[in-house]
Design a protein around this motif. Sequence first.
Motif, PDB file in Angstrom:
ATOM      1  N   SER A 203       4.075   1.256   3.525  1.00 64.09           N
ATOM      2  CA  SER A 203       2.869   1.251   2.940  1.00 64.09           C
ATOM      3  C   SER A 203       2.075   2.180   3.755  1.00 64.09           C
ATOM      4  N   GLY A 204       1.175   2.796   2.834  1.00 59.89           N
ATOM      5  CA  GLY A 204       0.267   3.842   3.543  1.00 59.89           C
ATOM      6  C   GLY A 204      -0.718   3.604   4.397  1.00 59.89           C
ATOM      7  N   ASN A 205      -1.296   4.581   5.167  1.00 61.23           N
ATOM      8  CA  ASN A 205      -2.267   3.928   6.482  1.00 61.23           C
ATOM      9  C   ASN A 205      -3.601   4.639   5.804  1.00 61.23           C
ATOM     10  N   SER A 206      -4.052   5.817   6.122  1.00 66.55           N
ATOM     11  CA  SER A 206      -5.209   6.489   5.469  1.00 66.55           C
ATOM     12  C   SER A 206      -4.926   6.821   3.931  1.00 66.55           C
ATOM     13  N   ARG A 207      -3.925   7.291   3.894  1.00 69.61           N
ATOM     14  CA  ARG A 207      -3.547   7.875   2.285  1.00 69.61           C
ATOM     15  C   ARG A 207      -2.864   6.910   1.600  1.00 69.61           C
ATOM     16  N   THR A 208      -3.630   5.947   0.685  1.00 72.66           N
ATOM     17  CA  THR A 208      -3.070   4.898   0.014  1.00 72.66           C
ATOM     18  C   THR A 208      -2.794   4.992  -1.574  1.00 72.66           C
ATOM     19  N   ASP A 209      -3.060   5.949  -2.144  1.00 74.56           N
ATOM     20  CA  ASP A 209      -3.040   6.246  -3.447  1.00 74.56           C
ATOM     21  C   ASP A 209      -1.441   6.142  -3.871  1.00 74.56           C
ATOM     22  N   ASP A 210      -0.719   6.655  -2.917  1.00 80.11           N
ATOM     23  CA  ASP A 210       0.716   7.023  -3.312  1.00 80.11           C
ATOM     24  C   ASP A 210       1.285   5.529  -3.465  1.00 80.11           C
ATOM     25  N   SER A 211       0.749   4.442  -2.467  1.00 82.07           N
ATOM     26  CA  SER A 211       1.697   3.295  -2.714  1.00 82.07           C
ATOM     27  C   SER A 211       0.863   2.553  -3.866  1.00 82.07           C
ATOM     28  N   ARG A 212      -0.005   2.934  -4.494  1.00 83.58           N
ATOM     29  CA  ARG A 212      -0.585   2.552  -5.846  1.00 83.58           C
ATOM     30  C   ARG A 212      -0.125   3.386  -6.971  1.00 83.58           C
TER      31      ARG A 212
ATOM     32  N   SER B  22       1.421   8.615  11.914  1.00 87.95           N
ATOM     33  CA  SER B  22       0.629   7.752  11.654  1.00 87.95           C
ATOM     34  C   SER B  22       0.298   7.314  10.121  1.00 87.95           C
ATOM     35  N   ASP B  23       1.316   8.048   9.464  1.00 96.48           N
ATOM     36  CA  ASP B  23       0.989   8.186   7.889  1.00 96.48           C
ATOM     37  C   ASP B  23       1.363   6.734   7.270  1.00 96.48           C
ATOM     38  N   PHE B  24       2.288   6.200   7.699  1.00 96.76           N
ATOM     39  CA  PHE B  24       2.927   4.722   7.289  1.00 96.76           C
ATOM     40  C   PHE B  24       3.160   3.709   8.099  1.00 96.76           C
ATOM     41  N   PHE B  25       3.020   2.561   7.580  1.00 97.55           N
ATOM     42  CA  PHE B  25       3.366   1.276   8.219  1.00 97.55           C
ATOM     43  C   PHE B  25       4.590   0.606   7.511  1.00 97.55           C
ATOM     44  N   VAL B  26       5.282  -0.246   8.158  1.00 99.68           N
ATOM     45  CA  VAL B  26       6.274  -0.823   7.779  1.00 99.68           C
ATOM     46  C   VAL B  26       5.383  -2.032   6.724  1.00 99.68           C
ATOM     47  N   SER B  27       5.964  -2.406   5.489  1.00100.41           N
ATOM     48  CA  SER B  27       5.203  -3.301   4.564  1.00100.41           C
ATOM     49  C   SER B  27       5.701  -4.460   5.136  1.00100.41           C
ATOM     50  N   ALA B  28       4.675  -5.502   4.702  1.00 96.02           N
ATOM     51  CA  ALA B  28       4.804  -6.827   4.975  1.00 96.02           C
ATOM     52  C   ALA B  28       5.942  -7.636   4.231  1.00 96.02           C
ATOM     53  N   THR B  29       6.172  -6.752   3.310  1.00 99.80           N
ATOM     54  CA  THR B  29       7.230  -7.288   2.269  1.00 99.80           C
ATOM     55  C   THR B  29       8.699  -7.136   3.062  1.00 99.80           C
ATOM     56  N   LEU B  30       8.678  -6.037   3.870  1.00102.01           N
ATOM     57  CA  LEU B  30      10.168  -6.044   4.582  1.00102.01           C
ATOM     58  C   LEU B  30      10.071  -7.038   5.883  1.00102.01           C
TER      59      LEU B  30
ATOM     60  N   GLY C 286       3.623  -6.312   9.678  1.00 99.68           N
ATOM     61  CA  GLY C 286       3.668  -5.400   8.268  1.00 99.68           C
ATOM     62  C   GLY C 286       2.558  -5.377   7.662  1.00 99.68           C
ATOM     63  N   MET C 287       2.133  -4.321   6.925  1.00 98.78           N
ATOM     64  CA  MET C 287       0.920  -4.164   6.252  1.00 98.78           C
ATOM     65  C   MET C 287       1.335  -4.787   4.609  1.00 98.78           C
ATOM     66  N   PRO C 288       0.228  -5.735   4.235  1.00 96.47           N
ATOM     67  CA  PRO C 288       0.394  -5.806   2.667  1.00 96.47           C
ATOM     68  C   PRO C 288       0.790  -4.671   1.680  1.00 96.47           C
ATOM     69  N   TYR C 289       1.557  -4.519   0.836  1.00101.52           N
ATOM     70  CA  TYR C 289       1.582  -3.274   0.281  1.00101.52           C
ATOM     71  C   TYR C 289       0.785  -2.857  -0.590  1.00101.52           C
ATOM     72  N   GLY C 290       0.218  -1.556  -0.470  1.00101.43           N
ATOM     73  CA  GLY C 290      -0.593  -0.932  -1.611  1.00101.43           C
ATOM     74  C   GLY C 290      -2.014  -1.344  -1.323  1.00101.43           C
TER      75      GLY C 290
ATOM     76  N   SER D 144       2.424  -2.401  12.151  1.00101.39           N
ATOM     77  CA  SER D 144       3.414  -1.583  12.769  1.00101.39           C
ATOM     78  C   SER D 144       3.783  -0.618  12.212  1.00101.39           C
ATOM     79  N   TYR D 145       4.196   0.345  12.952  1.00102.95           N
ATOM     80  CA  TYR D 145       4.915   1.780  12.596  1.00102.95           C
ATOM     81  C   TYR D 145       6.446   1.584  12.314  1.00102.95           C
ATOM     82  N   PRO D 146       7.124   2.528  11.556  1.00105.79           N
ATOM     83  CA  PRO D 146       8.425   2.228  11.710  1.00105.79           C
ATOM     84  C   PRO D 146       8.961   2.595  12.853  1.00105.79           C
ATOM     85  N   GLY D 147      10.238   2.187  13.338  1.00107.82           N
ATOM     86  CA  GLY D 147      10.962   2.158  14.433  1.00107.82           C
ATOM     87  C   GLY D 147      11.156   3.343  15.052  1.00107.82           C
TER      88      GLY D 147
END
Length: 496
Positions: A74-83, A270-278, A305-309, A324-327
């Motif tokens: 899921s996105g960090n500061s730029r989140t429109d893509d995950s929406r 820092s663009d992405f976090f792993v999603s809470a879904t995963l 994980g960050m809740p998605y979107g 969390s960032y990806p591994g």
Amino acid sequence: MTNKILKYSSAFLLLATIAFSGCKKLDDINHDPTKPTTADPQYLLAGAQKNAMDVLYSGLQNGYIGMHYAQYWSGNSRTDDSRYKLDEGNNSTLWNNLYRISLNNLNNIVRQNGNKLDDPKIAAQTAIARITACWIYQVLADAYGNIPYSSTFQLDAGNITPAYDDAQTVYARLIDTLQAQIKILDVTKGTLATGDVIYLGSTDKWSKLAHSLLLRIAIRMADANDAKAREIIEANYQQAFTSNDDNALFTYLNAAPNKFPYNDSERELSDFFVSATLVDYMKSVADPRLAIYARPSKDDQVINGMPYGWASADKTRPAPGKFSYPGKQIYSAVMPGILMDYAEVEFILAEAAARGMNVGDAATHYTNGIKASISFWKKLADDRSIDDPAINSYIAKVPYNASDWRNVIGTQKWLALYPQGLQGWFERTRLNFKKPGGTALFIAPISGSMDPSTPLVPYRLTYLISEQTINKASYENAAKAIGGDVKGTKLWFNKF
């Protein structure tokens, strides 16, 4: 040799991209400035493979499209893509780089080698080029639906507005092409073809990959054409991958410009976090891959994980340090580009068996798929904490259930496809799986979808805006044929 090929291909790709972007008029395309008529086919092959991997694992295409739509990140500061607001620049780069560079390179290999196929090395190289093209064309067909195929690269005939082929027809052509290349590789068995970075020219390995790609194509069409899927799978599964030693991987090097395309070796990402879904699902079953897939959050030093979107503008969203960032392995400069692996083959066969196809026992293939995935990541990350008892304990927590096969196999295949964002997305929409037992796994974007046609997940990418003007008639015919050029339009194999 691999290092030399990669460095050459990177320089070539840069020149090809600059040449194409310098076109000012449509008429310029007739001169085809990217057509490298004097380039050695071995460098064209290396360049095609590297370019395809670079775009498929870029943070812009894989990160903002594939990994979002598969709900891995899921996105960090730029989140429109995950929406589901599609960035048209990222979309056009995916389409253009695969067509104008990779597929163009591969087409030129076939043209240059056309009169030299009596030479086993040239015949093998041509077969490898055609197999590589089949892999790329399937990605395009699964991302967009109907695509230019049969009339692509007919610039010599003055065709700069290629028609779009029906995606089912593309699939049929890919099956025919792969079967034909397998016969050629059988004849050239033991030959080493030049330019190949994935298997270093091994015809035996490429034959196994071709059989495995046939399985990928067949299982994806299983709900739309069970009889054809059964025919292909039963005829090819015994010649497909049989261990992780067969994995089709593109080796990146820890030196620019040949590093993994999205890596943190020189700067923090820092663009992405792993999603809470995963994360939440992996935690619930104590998945031993979690510490490889994600790293601890900065604030709490736990994997979270960050809740998605979840939009960055939402003032109720916690600070970034909570997530969390990806591994580290996922962002490694030497992370390999994965074309296809043994784990995927085993999950395909598990599903095929669950559907009643004659390929062996579903539970055995399912277990093999889990073991193959965990073993791959254990070796790649050099994680010695993952031993056989840990793997067996995990498998006991996620047992095969024939009455719930779609959810059981779908969930584990999704986990194994990380970080192959596009492939994970394709399987998410095709199988429409939930957690084992039927509880929802995926969620709609927390802050809501920005695309009215796509409340939960896109089924496809929209065609390029440039196609609406440059290739207007073909675009309109394609949009009408698939049922509308929106992300919510289901593709021909999406039956659930």
